[in-house]
Design an enzyme around this catalytic site. Structure first.
Site, PDB file in Angstrom:
ATOM      1  N   ASP A 294       1.104  -1.102  -0.402  1.00 33.90           N
ATOM      2  CA  ASP A 294      -0.139   0.426  -0.118  1.00 33.90           C
ATOM      3  C   ASP A 294       0.904   1.334   0.008  1.00 33.90           C
ATOM      4  OD1 ASP A 294      -2.418   1.586  -0.082  1.00 33.90           O
ATOM      5  OD2 ASP A 294      -3.132   0.516   1.980  1.00 33.90           O
TER       6      ASP A 294
HETATM    7  C1  BGC Z   1      -5.261   3.803   0.357  1.00 36.10           C
HETATM    8  C2  BGC Z   1      -4.923   2.167  -0.990  1.00 36.10           C
HETATM    9  C3  BGC Z   1      -5.304   3.010  -2.213  1.00 36.10           C
HETATM   10  C4  BGC Z   1      -3.838   3.605  -2.652  1.00 36.10           C
HETATM   11  C5  BGC Z   1      -3.201   4.254  -3.242  1.00 36.10           C
HETATM   12  C6  BGC Z   1      -3.778   4.455   0.019  1.00 36.10           C
HETATM   13  O1  BGC Z   1      -3.596   5.345   1.163  1.00 36.10           O
HETATM   14  O2  BGC Z   1      -4.991   2.873   1.246  1.00 36.10           O
HETATM   15  O3  BGC Z   1      -6.635   2.071  -1.073  1.00 36.10           O
HETATM   16  O4  BGC Z   1      -5.456   1.991  -3.496  1.00 36.10           O
HETATM   17  O5  BGC Z   1      -3.883   4.732  -1.406  1.00 36.10           O
HETATM   18  O6  BGC Z   1      -4.535   5.293  -3.706  1.00 36.10           O
END
Ligand code: BGC
Length: 769
Positions: A294
């Site tokens: 993530d």
């Molecule tokens: C979130 C994810 C997301 C990623 C990219 C993160 O902060 O937890 O769900 O896909 O950002 O935007």
């Protein structure tokens, strides 16, 4: 050259070795080994330097869409130097083409980039938030919505979406409950599979297919106190039984990628958790795709206390992480770690191979500009058909929580309706939490939708009545994008007075209230999950008029609605319905579509009951009738939720017969059939979600009081009678025992069929091995 990227404000609202365990069939739908792909990638990797291999593991954001505090600099040079494997947050044919050209023309080995985005509930045409979509209990509809999103996303140059989010959530304080399918592992698994199939289609080489990214692996929804990014600590038994099944279902459906979560699992951050990313995911489940972290979850392992960036990067690579989102830990430290013997060439090669395989499967080596076609961008995006599908999805997602005296549906002609509330004449908040490419200006407000429906046949009055919130500190937190929530120039009392005077002239009040867009989603935990006070004050003032109030409720999570349930005549929960919000609401309020949605997350009476979910354990001192000392209950409130899992009314009514079983004594792997007769006893055609639950009252471990095992969505004309038969096999009796062995135990089972988890008819069977 700096090609990228207009800085556009983003609306991202936005181990121990285990006994080998199935959680279903391990390698069910994983693709067969592909000799041509292997040969191609072997040849390519022979030419790659260590730096180029590590470059493939580096996922950067373009700056168009960011969720954390870090942006990547020098993206264009990085591409040309082979230091970037993929970009996310960049879309639109021209943007994507420029970046891809840099990779394909200017980098030494011409390896194409992969382009990802948070396409969560639609790309340009926005569908209801996932929690709303799950309330449809309609798998073909959900699959089709994912397919439409894939078609729009590919038409804008994307080939990877960061969805489905399949985290089980039992805590409505957690804002991201809005992004998932609620609290049930069985339903969650079915929806996860449908979404993966919708995104990926029959082949990733198809022009309209994207790789799905299942997130957040794992247990992200179990954050303590519902606080975003917080610690998760749960037993293996609970993981296996309640939290892991949807991820497994998505893997079984062939998901091409998985995103590791921010939290720890058994004390080790998921992003560097070998048991999770390798032993469970690959060895037990047979996952063949790639794992991406993530957003900066790799470098966040340092805050978790696992060491500095070189150390956590080495841990994560060795654990099975293939791609590093934004942290640049892999990019900047792995080569040195290799020289120091802290990681091996084999480990780097394996991760690199998995990223290249994804590109190969997408057909990007054959045509890196695949689907970069301006005609498709025009032809497939935000079409009338897509908007119609979004409207139908929204109608099916609405849950009718109350309808006293059959006040709904409203009459399409005659009388006066006062439409009030801060969400009534509002386009901005129609879309919901994850709408990077969605344009709120193009959404249909509730007031517009009602006008479309009734034209001049009903007199419509409007007053805003209140701000979303009057709390300026809270407002600041909601306003992380420009003007997401604003204060009216009038005082709260002036606004209420105007609304009350307007409502005095009406026969019925439609109050459009609830949560605005930024009140749910990522980093939107709330300790108080009621309607903000400003709106509550409006409702209280309106209630004094004694006129029927129809509440149209916007929400990204279960809310506490005890007062509203006592004082409104009707409550229609519309979640955040997407682009076609107002039209869908108009259709349902005036009876063109009869609501059929059912809750997939329990609505508590009070935040103090959280976590609250239907498939809980019995306890040694179960609550029975009314509060009693020394029982498992509260002094000040009942244990029951306000609205249980599976609940939702219709404009018509359905009656259920008793459950008929074909046998009551069974032995071995045979099939039991359970049948109920359902009658539409009201005067409207309607749809009903018939739910099958099973209880296992005596077992070697304490089991949940009941578990959803199947469901069927039926259409019945007024007066129509239909039989529904469920086939039940021993598969549905299985559970994880204290040794984490997945099996069933002989004895008595209670088969329950009903309209929601708290209202079922039951019959008992004795099932021996
Ligand atoms: C979130 C994810 C997301 C990623 C990219 C993160 O902060 O937890 O769900 O896909 O950002 O935007």
């Amino acid at each position: 050259m700096k090609i990228l990227f207009t800085k556009k404000p983003l609306l991202k609202i936005a181990a121990a070795v285990m006994i080998a365990l199935p959680l279903g069939n391990a390698t069910a739908q994983q693709p067969k080994p592909d000799a041509r792909m292997d040969a191609f990638i072997n040849a390519l990797m022979k030419k790659m330097t260590v730096d180029e291999k590590i470059g493939q593991l580096n996922l950067v954001t373009s700056g168009m869409a960011i969720t954390g505090s870090v942006t990547n600099n020098g993206v264009d040079n990085g591409i040309a130097n082979g230091h970037i494997g993929g970009i996310f947050g960049l879309y639109g044919i021209e943007n994507v083409r420029k970046a891809q050209q840099l990779a394909v023309k200017n980098s030494r080995l011409h390896i194409p980039l992969i382009f990802g985005l948070d396409v969560i509930h639609g790309h340009r045409t926005i569908f209801p938030i996932p929690l709303g979509m799950s309330a449809t209990w309609d798998l073909p509809l959900i699959q089709n919505a994912a397919h439409i999103a894939a078609k729009e996303a590919t038409a804008e140059g994307l080939n990877w979406v960061f969805s489905p989010m399949v985290d089980i959530a039992r805590d409505a304080r957690w804002g991201r409950i809005s992004e998932g399918s609620g609290e049930d592992p069985f339903l969650g698994g079915k929806i996860a599979g449908a979404m993966v199939r919708g995104y990926q289609g029959t082949s990733l080489r198809n022009a309209d297919a994207v790789i799905a990214c299942v997130k957040h692996f794992a247990l992200y929804g179990g954050a303590e106190a519902g606080r975003e990014y917080n610690t998760v600590d749960m037993s293996r038994l609970q993981m296996y039984q309640d939290y892991l099944p949807p991820y497994k279902a998505a893997v079984d459906a062939g998901a091409g990628s998985i995103m590791s979560s921010f939290n720890t699992v058994d004390g080790i951050p998921s992003t560097g958790n070998k048991w999770l990313l390798t032993d469970l995911l690959r060895k037990q489940w047979g996952f063949k795709g790639f794992v991406v972290s993530d957003y900066t979850s790799l470098s966040e392992m340092t805050n978790h206390g696992l060491g500095d960036l070189p150390q956590v990067s080495a841990i994560a690579l060795k654990a099975g992480l293939d791609m590093d989102m934004v942290a640049e830990g892999f990019l900047n430290t792995l080569k040195k770690s290799l020289q120091q013997g802290k990681v091996t060439q084999g480990e780097i090669d394996l991760a690199c191979r998995r990223v290249l395989e994804a590109k190969y499967k997408l057909g990007l080596f054959d045509n890196p500009y695949k689907s970069l076609n301006a005609d498709n961008e025009r032809k497939d995006v935000f079409t009338d058909d897509n908007r119609k599908a979004a409207r139908i999805a929204a109608e099916h997602s609405f849950v009718l929580l109350k309808n006293a005296g059959q006040i709904l549906p409203l009459k399409k002609s005659g009388g006066t309706i006062a439409v009030v509330g801060p969400l009534a004449d509002n386009k901005r908040d129609m879309l919901g939490t994850w709408v990077i490419a969605g344009e709120w200006e193009k959404s249909v407000s509730v007031l517009e939708g009602i006008k479309h429906m009734v034209g001049d046949n009903v007199k419509l009055l409007y007053a805003k009545g209140s701000n979303i919130t009057d709390d300026t500190e809270f407002m600041k937190r909601l306003n992380f994008g420009p003007d997401m929530v604003s204060l009216d120039t009038r005082t709260p009392q002036e606004m209420i007075d105007e609304a009350v005077n307007t409502a005095k002239k009406a026969d019925i009040i439609v109050a459009v209230v609830g949560e605005s867009q930024s009140m749910s989603g990522e980093s939107s935990s709330r300790s108080d999950i009621s309607i903000p006070e400003s709106q509550k004050n409006l409702l209280k003032a309106l209630a004094k008029l004694g006129k029927p109030i129809v509440m149209v409720l916007f929400n990204g999570r279960p809310l506490t609605l005890t007062w509203e349930n006592e004082n409104a005549a009707a409550i229609l929960d519309v979640w955040a319905p997407g682009t076609e919000a107002g039209n869908a609401i108009g259709e349902v309020l005036f009876g063109n579509y009869n609501p059929s949605g059912k809750l997939t997350a329990t609505f508590p009476r009070s935040v103090g009951q959280i976590p609250i979910y239907y498939n809980h354990k019995n306890t040694g001192r179960p609550y029975t009738d009314g509060p009693t000392k020394f029982k498992s209950n509260y002094l000040d409130i009942s244990n029951d939720p306000l609205f249980p899992f599976g609940y939702g009314l219709s404009y018509t009514s359905f009656s259920y017969s008793d459950v008929k079983l074909n046998k009551t004594n069974l032995k071995g792997n045979v099939t039991l059939t359970a049948t109920v007769t359902i009658t539409n006893t009201g005067s409207y055609a309607g749809e009903e979600v018939v739910q099958l639950y099973i209880s296992d009252p005596v077992a070697s471990i304490s089991r949940s009081v009941k578990e959803l095992k199947d469901f069927r969505k039926l259409k019945l004309a007024a007066g129509e009678v239909k039989e529904v038969t469920f086939s039940i096999t021993t598969e549905q009796l299985k559970f994880y025992n204290s040794q984490l062995k997945y099996d069933w135990e002989p004895g008595e089972f209670v088969i329950q069929i009903g309209t929601n988890s708290a209202d079922t008819h039951s019959a008992k069977v004795n099932w021996l091995k």
